[in-house]
Motif scaffolding. Structure first.
Motif, PDB file in Angstrom:
ATOM      1  N   PRO A  90       0.923  -1.052   0.020  1.00 17.31           N
ATOM      2  CA  PRO A  90      -0.038  -0.141   0.049  1.00 17.31           C
ATOM      3  C   PRO A  90       0.957   1.259   0.018  1.00 17.31           C
ATOM      4  N   PRO A  91       0.431   2.303  -0.450  1.00 11.13           N
ATOM      5  CA  PRO A  91       0.972   3.492  -0.315  1.00 11.13           C
ATOM      6  C   PRO A  91       1.380   3.743   1.292  1.00 11.13           C
ATOM      7  N   PRO A  92       2.369   4.790   1.500  1.00  8.65           N
ATOM      8  CA  PRO A  92       3.048   5.217   3.010  1.00  8.65           C
ATOM      9  C   PRO A  92       2.008   5.714   3.516  1.00  8.65           C
ATOM     10  N   GLY A  93       1.246   6.625   2.634  1.00  8.99           N
ATOM     11  CA  GLY A  93       0.221   7.819   3.357  1.00  8.99           C
ATOM     12  C   GLY A  93       0.848   9.069   3.498  1.00  8.99           C
ATOM     13  N   ARG A  94       0.401   9.820   4.256  1.00  6.97           N
ATOM     14  CA  ARG A  94       0.776  11.412   4.523  1.00  6.97           C
ATOM     15  C   ARG A  94       2.410  10.952   5.412  1.00  6.97           C
ATOM     16  N   LEU A  95       3.520  11.556   4.636  1.00  6.17           N
ATOM     17  CA  LEU A  95       4.704  11.420   5.402  1.00  6.17           C
ATOM     18  C   LEU A  95       5.197  12.871   5.832  1.00  6.17           C
ATOM     19  N   THR A  96       5.764  12.639   6.971  1.00  8.68           N
ATOM     20  CA  THR A  96       6.422  13.853   7.757  1.00  8.68           C
ATOM     21  C   THR A  96       7.788  13.448   7.930  1.00  8.68           C
ATOM     22  N   PRO A  97       8.814  14.351   8.103  1.00 12.48           N
ATOM     23  CA  PRO A  97       9.960  14.175   8.106  1.00 12.48           C
ATOM     24  C   PRO A  97      10.368  13.354   9.431  1.00 12.48           C
ATOM     25  N   ALA A  98      11.341  12.479   9.241  1.00 16.85           N
ATOM     26  CA  ALA A  98      11.762  11.490  10.518  1.00 16.85           C
ATOM     27  C   ALA A  98      13.077  12.274  11.165  1.00 16.85           C
ATOM     28  N   PRO A  99      12.710  12.801  12.221  1.00 14.88           N
ATOM     29  CA  PRO A  99      14.033  13.633  12.726  1.00 14.88           C
ATOM     30  C   PRO A  99      15.273  12.821  12.901  1.00 14.88           C
ATOM     31  N   TRP A 100      15.354  11.724  13.009  1.00 16.12           N
ATOM     32  CA  TRP A 100      16.377  10.881  13.342  1.00 16.12           C
ATOM     33  C   TRP A 100      17.126  10.551  12.068  1.00 16.12           C
ATOM     34  N   ASP A 101      16.465  10.737  10.923  1.00 16.42           N
ATOM     35  CA  ASP A 101      16.906  10.272   9.579  1.00 16.42           C
ATOM     36  C   ASP A 101      16.439  11.217   8.545  1.00 16.42           C
ATOM     37  N   PRO A 102      17.003  12.185   7.956  1.00 18.20           N
ATOM     38  CA  PRO A 102      16.205  13.135   7.206  1.00 18.20           C
ATOM     39  C   PRO A 102      15.958  12.519   5.792  1.00 18.20           C
ATOM     40  N   GLU A 103      16.663  11.300   5.521  1.00 15.77           N
ATOM     41  CA  GLU A 103      16.510  10.689   4.188  1.00 15.77           C
ATOM     42  C   GLU A 103      15.292   9.646   4.138  1.00 15.77           C
ATOM     43  N   LEU A 104      14.936   9.521   5.369  1.00 13.94           N
ATOM     44  CA  LEU A 104      13.951   8.167   5.541  1.00 13.94           C
ATOM     45  C   LEU A 104      12.350   8.570   4.541  1.00 13.94           C
ATOM     46  N   THR A 105      11.791   9.526   4.900  1.00  8.36           N
ATOM     47  CA  THR A 105      10.619   9.764   4.360  1.00  8.36           C
ATOM     48  C   THR A 105      10.857  10.148   2.991  1.00  8.36           C
ATOM     49  N   THR A 106      12.181  10.734   2.453  1.00  4.45           N
ATOM     50  CA  THR A 106      12.416  10.783   0.995  1.00  4.45           C
ATOM     51  C   THR A 106      12.500   9.481   0.256  1.00  4.45           C
ATOM     52  N   ALA A 107      13.175   8.505   0.876  1.00  8.58           N
ATOM     53  CA  ALA A 107      13.193   7.237   0.411  1.00  8.58           C
ATOM     54  C   ALA A 107      11.784   6.654   0.198  1.00  8.58           C
ATOM     55  N   MET A 108      11.042   7.084   1.232  1.00  4.07           N
ATOM     56  CA  MET A 108       9.515   6.288   1.254  1.00  4.07           C
ATOM     57  C   MET A 108       8.781   6.759   0.145  1.00  4.07           C
ATOM     58  N   ALA A 109       8.982   8.172  -0.055  1.00  2.00           N
ATOM     59  CA  ALA A 109       8.120   8.933  -0.904  1.00  2.00           C
ATOM     60  C   ALA A 109       8.630   8.325  -2.361  1.00  2.00           C
ATOM     61  N   GLN A 110       9.661   8.118  -2.710  1.00  2.00           N
ATOM     62  CA  GLN A 110      10.546   7.654  -3.956  1.00  2.00           C
ATOM     63  C   GLN A 110      10.098   6.210  -4.266  1.00  2.00           C
ATOM     64  N   HIS A 111      10.030   5.430  -3.319  1.00  2.00           N
ATOM     65  CA  HIS A 111       9.582   4.070  -3.311  1.00  2.00           C
ATOM     66  C   HIS A 111       7.788   4.023  -3.524  1.00  2.00           C
ATOM     67  N   GLY A 112       7.226   4.424  -2.679  1.00  2.00           N
ATOM     68  CA  GLY A 112       5.720   4.676  -2.925  1.00  2.00           C
ATOM     69  C   GLY A 112       5.185   3.484  -2.271  1.00  2.00           C
ATOM     70  N   ILE A 113       5.782   2.983  -1.394  1.00  2.00           N
ATOM     71  CA  ILE A 113       5.066   1.826  -0.550  1.00  2.00           C
ATOM     72  C   ILE A 113       5.510   1.913   1.025  1.00  2.00           C
ATOM     73  N   ALA A 114       4.368   1.368   1.662  1.00  2.00           N
ATOM     74  CA  ALA A 114       4.522   1.260   3.165  1.00  2.00           C
ATOM     75  C   ALA A 114       5.140  -0.266   3.236  1.00  2.00           C
ATOM     76  N   VAL A 115       5.967  -0.444   4.127  1.00  2.00           N
ATOM     77  CA  VAL A 115       6.404  -1.903   5.014  1.00  2.00           C
ATOM     78  C   VAL A 115       6.108  -1.980   6.208  1.00  2.00           C
ATOM     79  N   VAL A 116       5.284  -2.791   6.565  1.00  2.00           N
ATOM     80  CA  VAL A 116       4.690  -3.116   7.934  1.00  2.00           C
ATOM     81  C   VAL A 116       5.569  -3.821   8.327  1.00  2.00           C
ATOM     82  N   GLU A 117       5.611  -3.870   9.884  1.00  2.00           N
ATOM     83  CA  GLU A 117       6.454  -4.519  10.598  1.00  2.00           C
ATOM     84  C   GLU A 117       6.542  -6.316  10.383  1.00  2.00           C
TER      85      GLU A 117
END
Length: 177
Positions: A90-117
Motif C-alpha cells: 500500500p502507499p505510505p500515506g501522509r509522510l512527515t520528516p523523520a527527525p533521526w534520519d532526514p533521508e527516510l521519508t524521502t526514500a519512502m516517497a520515492q519507493h511509494g510503498i509502506a512496509v509493515v513490521e
C-alpha cells in the motif's frame, strides 16, 4: 512492538527464554510512556522500531521525543532493504520528516510503498536472537541496527516492541505503533 503479531512470533521463537518486550499496539498512551521512562530510569537502554508508513514514522518520532529511546532499524537504508524484499504494498500515506534520519521519508516517497513490521519480522527476530546469544568474553554481540552502549550492568529494552536484557550487555529495542 508496534504489532502484537510480531510479539506472538517472538514468543513462539524464544519460548521460556523470551526476552522482555513491550507492545503498545498503536500510539502509546500516557501509561506506556511513563512505563518506558521508568524503565530508562532503571538503566534500561530503549530502542524503537515501527512500521515504515506515515503513521509509523509519526509514532516513532513521538516515542523518541517523549522517552530516551533510540531508533532500531529505522533508517533510509533499512527501509530500502525492506522495500526491496516486498516490492508491492500500500502507499505510505501522509509522510512527515523523520527527525533521526532526514533521508527516510524521502526514500519512502520515492519507493511509494509502506512496509509493515510483520513483513520484516524475521529480520527483527534475528536481531533479538543475536542479542540473546552470548559472545566472547562477558558481553553479548550487538544486533545489526542496535549500537552497543552503556555501562556494565545496564539493561536494555526494545520496543519492537521492547526488549530488555540484563547483565553486561547493553542492547535494547522499542516499537509501538
Amino acid at each position: 512492538m508496534e504489532n502484537p503479531s510480531v510479539l506472538a512470533l517472538a514468543l513462539r521463537r524464544f519460548g521460556p527464554s523470551f526476552p522482555p518486550l513491550v507492545c503498545t499496539s498503536g500510539w502509546p498512551n500516557s501509561a506506556a510512556i511513563q512505563l518506558l521512562r521508568l524503565l530508562a530510569d532503571h538503566d534500561a537502554a530503549l530502542r524503537y522500531h515501527g512500521d515504515f508508513d506515515g503513521e509509523g514514522i509519526r509514532i516513532a518520532a513521538y516515542v523518541l521525543d517523549k522517552t530516551p529511546a533510540r531508533p532500531w532499524r529505522m533508517t533510509a537504508a533499512d527501509y530500502r532493504a525492506a522495500a526491496a524484499r516486498t516490492p508491492h504494498g500500500p502507499p505510505p500515506g501522509r509522510l512527515t520528516p523523520a527527525p533521526w534520519d532526514p533521508e527516510l521519508t524521502t526514500a519512502m516517497a520515492q519507493h511509494g510503498i509502506a512496509v509493515v513490521e510483520e513483513l520484516i519480522a524475521d529480520v527483527l527476530l534475528e536481531d533479538l536472537t543475536d542479542a540473546t546469544r552470548p559472545a566472547r568474553g562477558q558481553q553479548r554481540t550487538s544486533p545489526r541496527g542496535i549500537q552497543q552502549e552503556g555501562m556494565p550492568g545496564q539493561r536494555t529494552m526494545g520496543l519492537l516492541g521492547w526488549t530488555s536484557e540484563g547483565g553486561h550487555h547493553p542492547t535494547a529495542r522499542l516499537h509501538p505503533s
